[in-house]
Design a protein around this motif. Structure first.
Motif, short mmCIF file in Angstrom:
data_model
loop_
_atom_site.label_atom_id
_atom_site.label_comp_id
_atom_site.label_asym_id
_atom_site.label_seq_id
_atom_site.Cartn_x
_atom_site.Cartn_y
_atom_site.Cartn_z
N LEU A 170 76.19 72.60 -42.23
CA LEU A 170 77.24 73.04 -41.32
C LEU A 170 76.64 73.38 -39.96
O LEU A 170 75.72 74.20 -39.85
CB LEU A 170 77.96 74.26 -41.90
N TYR A 222 82.32 74.44 -35.90
CA TYR A 222 83.73 74.15 -36.20
C TYR A 222 84.46 74.00 -34.87
O TYR A 222 84.21 74.74 -33.92
CB TYR A 222 84.35 75.29 -37.01
N THR A 231 81.66 82.12 -43.01
CA THR A 231 81.30 81.35 -44.20
C THR A 231 81.18 82.26 -45.42
O THR A 231 80.93 83.47 -45.29
CB THR A 231 79.94 80.64 -44.01
N THR A 243 79.92 81.66 -49.87
CA THR A 243 79.40 80.70 -50.85
C THR A 243 80.47 80.37 -51.87
O THR A 243 81.47 81.10 -52.01
CB THR A 243 78.17 81.27 -51.58
N CYS A 260 84.65 78.70 -43.94
CA CYS A 260 83.89 77.56 -44.45
C CYS A 260 83.11 77.98 -45.69
O CYS A 260 82.54 79.08 -45.73
CB CYS A 260 82.94 77.02 -43.40
N VAL A 319 79.93 77.27 -47.99
CA VAL A 319 78.63 76.60 -47.92
C VAL A 319 77.76 77.04 -49.08
O VAL A 319 77.87 78.16 -49.57
CB VAL A 319 77.92 76.92 -46.59
N LEU A 344 77.89 72.30 -46.30
CA LEU A 344 79.34 72.48 -46.40
C LEU A 344 79.85 71.86 -47.71
O LEU A 344 79.60 70.69 -47.99
CB LEU A 344 80.04 71.83 -45.21
N LEU A 399 86.40 74.36 -47.81
CA LEU A 399 87.00 75.19 -46.76
C LEU A 399 88.22 75.89 -47.32
O LEU A 399 88.93 75.35 -48.18
CB LEU A 399 87.37 74.31 -45.56
#
Length: 772
Positions: free
Chosen positions: A647, A650, A700, A702, A723, A725, A730, A733
């Protein structure tokens, strides 16, 4: 991926947003540790500077950051507000002082202007609705434009008024004239709504709640909405249809605030805008009930999503200004803020707590079954042929309402006038039927029949194509039942003075005040239908002045809340209509436990996303390729990754599209021009540099994070998206609407631990979102 709404959201479009900052950003310094916020500010400044370079379509009113049917980015707005304050405080000399003065005074000018405007509009609506309500019964011989109270000023209510002429000496002709005017006024209001402003129907509180939570609905608080809502509200309330003006006045107040924001400032902040709208909502309730404190509490308890301490102070000032303006205009010519303001001198007795609790139970039952019946009518209206004939539906409803209202002396009255009679102690101005205990059975029968018929009419009327509230109709229904109980209690005391429960009553005179039972019943019914508590108690106290009866009112509202929650759930009428309208609203006050669900179970996988790849030797992003990407999907944003799916950032669809359009129009680049999202050592004029539009540090989590963590991030940080990740790559979402759909789906329980594993493809497609 962030997408546009589905067909169910097509009717919801945003207000023009204007996230500009025309002042240049001060040089960066070591104290600037909020890099993500600074990047956001840089993007907003770049948009603003680009928008002001030409008199073409890229003007300062151009919506370049928030698209239609999207949610605002609270982090961006708070960062922008801090940046504006920093610019003002870091600017030296007279110019800096002027900036600070403007930043401080602008909000107060809007708040004071909103209060004055709402007070004036509310006074006009009151005068119009009361005149129409009186014209249904007759007219003033000396001046047709005067209401009955104005025409008969100085004459007691029960005394003959020579200046007021009924339409006919025939009961049948009076009956037909009453019904005819009811149909004409209600139909006219519906025509205005359907033809000029569909956003003007209903109360608007459900939509206001969603807007204050960050959603954008274009035109919902525009000038046409304000005009049609105000005109239609006077016609609808005056027609006699069982709707109220109190809830819609919140919408009117927010329209006034929104227009003042739009026309008094070239640059405004969406978060600040919602704080002002919260204050405006308080002003709407303030002028509806003459209750400034109750209006503030109503905004805090019911309407607002984000309500810091400064907003409470702003709400109080705005509500006070609105109430003072209304009292200055004095639409009722009584010197009072509302027509049904009364006071009680007699104390209550402990044995009355039992009937007060009964009234609370009635209020809870009424609220629960009113919501259920109203939602059934709403579903029927959406799924049957009725949806194609909204004006005809209103005309038929008004005809039935007029035919039912006139024979009952209580239903024939204007709701606010009816409440004033039901709340009063027995005196010269009180209708004889409410105080004649010798004929108590007829009075109780009329009250209970009006209560039952009013329940049926109000449950259907709230939802038709009219500006319509449910607060006053609910209070009327509760007050009718409460007055009936009060008359029964008073009759019981008069005929059984020696009964042990009445030991604390005086030996002579009255012991029970039926008007108090009407007040408790009204508060309980309103609590049952809205599920509110504190604000209702304060509003009821302020509009009656019944200081000695605060505890009975509290008891009735408390029992009503418990019974309503037990039978119908914790959603009030406004929350229920949020679901009927399919609005993407997440309740941050919901105290229900969140099941243990992992992000990987409900996220949108990278396989279902459209991403922009950069730093790739075999792929070059050009203007043509990016335009193709934008046109091929409806997503509202694109994650940026490298060739290993790490990533990188954005970018929002609106900003990407705007930057490309600007490059083609102003910079005269071609479709083959390379687009670069990362920094380069040397600036290349042959490339379109897009780094200033990229969110360099998107939020972000996990894939092993829990739903509880994600929901807290959305609620407390005001995020649009997160996001997902794993080790920097990535994998998916989540958007705010993903969360909303998940919380409103039946599969949430099946996804919770200990049921592990991933959802199948069919279930995953059902969770795909349309919008942030």
């Amino acid at each position: 991926m962030v997408t546009t709404p589905r067909d169910s959201f097509d009717s919801l479009i945003s207000e023009n947003s204007n996230p500009q900052i025309t002042e240049p950003e001060p040089p960066s310094s070591p104290r600037n540790v909020f890099r993500p916020f600074t990047d956001t500010i840089n993007r907003a400044q770049a948009l603003a500077s680009a928008a002001l370079t030409d008199d073409s379509e890229f003007t300062y009113n151009h919506n370049i950051f928030y698209d239609d049917k999207t949610t605002i980015d609270w982090m961006h707005e708070f960062a922008k507000e801090r940046q504006q304050r920093r610019i003002a405080w870091d600017t030296p000399g007279v110019r800096g002082q002027a900036l600070r003065l403007v930043n401080t005074s602008r909000r107060w000018i809007i708040l004071i202007g909103t209060g004055i405007a709402v007070g004036l509009i509310a006074a006009c609506i009151d005068i119009t609705s009361h005149w129409i309500a009186d014209v249904r019964l007759g007219y003033c011989q000396n001046a047709f434009y005067l209401s009955r109270d104005s025409c008969c000023s100085g004459i007691a209510t029960n005394d003959p008024c020579p200046g007021w002429i009924e339409w006919s000496s025939s009961y049948f002709l009076r009956y037909m004239m009453y019904t005819f005017i009811c149909v004409i006024c209600a139909t006219s209001a519906s025509v205005l709504v359907i033809t000029y402003s569909p956003h003007s129907k209903l109360s608007g509180i459900s939509e206001i709640k969603t807007i204050l939570a960050g959603y954008i609905i274009k035109g919902f608080m525009g000038k046409w909405t304000l005009l049609i809502k105000s005109l239609g509200l006077g016609l609808a309330v005056g027609s006699g249809v069982w709707v109220g003006k109190e809830g819609p006045l919140v919408h009117v107040a927010c329209c006034c605030a929104n227009l003042l924001i739009r026309y008094t400032s070239r640059e405004h902040n969406e978060a600040q805008k919602r704080e002002i709208l919260s204050a405006a909502a308080a002003a709407g309730i303030s002028v509806a009930f003459g209750s400034p404190i109750g209006g503030v509490l109503f905004s805090l308890e019911q309407v607002s999503y984000y309500f810091p301490d400064k907003t409470m102070w702003h709400s109080f000032v705005c509500a006070m200004i609105a109430a003072v303006t209304l009292q200055f205009v004095n639409p009722f010519r009584t010197g009072k803020l509302v027509l049904f303001q009364v006071e009680y001198d007699r104390l209550w007795h402990r044995f009355e707590l039992v009937p007060f609790a009964i009234l609370g139970i009635f209020g809870g039952l009424y609220g629960a079954y009113f919501i259920k019946l109203n939602l059934k009518y709403a579903k029927m209206r959406k799924t049957t042929f009725i949806k194609n004939f909204p004006i005809l539906e209103v005309a038929i409803l008004a005809l039935i309402t007029g035919l039912i209202n006139y024979p009952n002396v209580y239903m024939r009255l204007q709701p606010s006038v009816l409440l004033s009679y039901l709340f009063q102690e027995c005196n010269a101005s009180t209708p004889e039927a409410l105080c004649n205990l010798d004929n108590w059975s007829q009075s109780v029968a009329l009250l209970l029949s009006a209560c039952g018929l009013g329940f049926l009419l109000a449950s259907y009327s709230f939802g038709v194509a009219l500006p319509a509230g449910i607060i006053i109709p609910s209070m009327c229904i509760g007050a009718l039942f409460g007055r009936a109980v009060g008359i029964l209690m008073a009759t019981w005391h008069e005929t059984n003075r020696d009964f042990f429960l009445f030991a604390s009553c005086p030996a002579e005179g009255t012991c029970v005040t039926p008007g108090v039972y009407a007040v408790v019943g009204a508060a309980s019914a309103l609590g049952g239908v809205t599920r509110l508590t504190i604000s209702i108690v304060v509003i009821t106290f302020e509009l009656t002045g019944a200081l000695n009866y605060v505890l009975p009112i509290m008891a009735g509202v408390m029992v009503s809340k418990w019974v309503g929650d037990a039978i119908g759930g914790k959603r009030g009428i406004y929350e229920s209509w949020i679901h009927v309208l399919n609005l993407p609203y997440l309740d941050n006050k919901d105290d229900e436990p969140v099941p243990v669900v992992y992000v990987k179970e409900f996220m949108t996988s990278i396989d279902d996303l459209v991403v922009i790849q950069t730093n790739s030797s075999d792929h070059v992003n050009t203007i043509d390729s990016l335009q193709s990407t934008i046109s091929s999907c409806t997503f509202q944003g694109f994650p940026i990754v490298n060739q290993d799916t790490i990533l990188q950032g954005y970018i929002f669809r609106s900003e990407l599209k705007f930057s490309i359009d600007k490059a083609l129009l102003f910079d005269h680049l071609t479709g083959e021009t390379e687009c670069v999202f990362e920094s380069r050592d040397a600036e290349d004029s042959s490339c379109l540099l897009l780094r200033e539009w990229v969110v360099q540090a998107p939020p972000t989590v996990t894939s092993s994070a829990t739903l509880q963590l994600v929901s807290n991030m959305f609620f407390k940080l005001g995020l649009r998206y997160i996001c997902v990740v794993d080790k920097g790559k990535l994998v998916g979402l989540i958007t705010k609407e993903d969360l909303w759909r998940l919380f409103n789906s039946d599969r949430l329980k099946t996804m919770a631990v200990p049921i592990l594993g991933t959802v199948n493809d069919e279930s995953r497609q059902g969770l795909l979102h349309d919008d942030v």
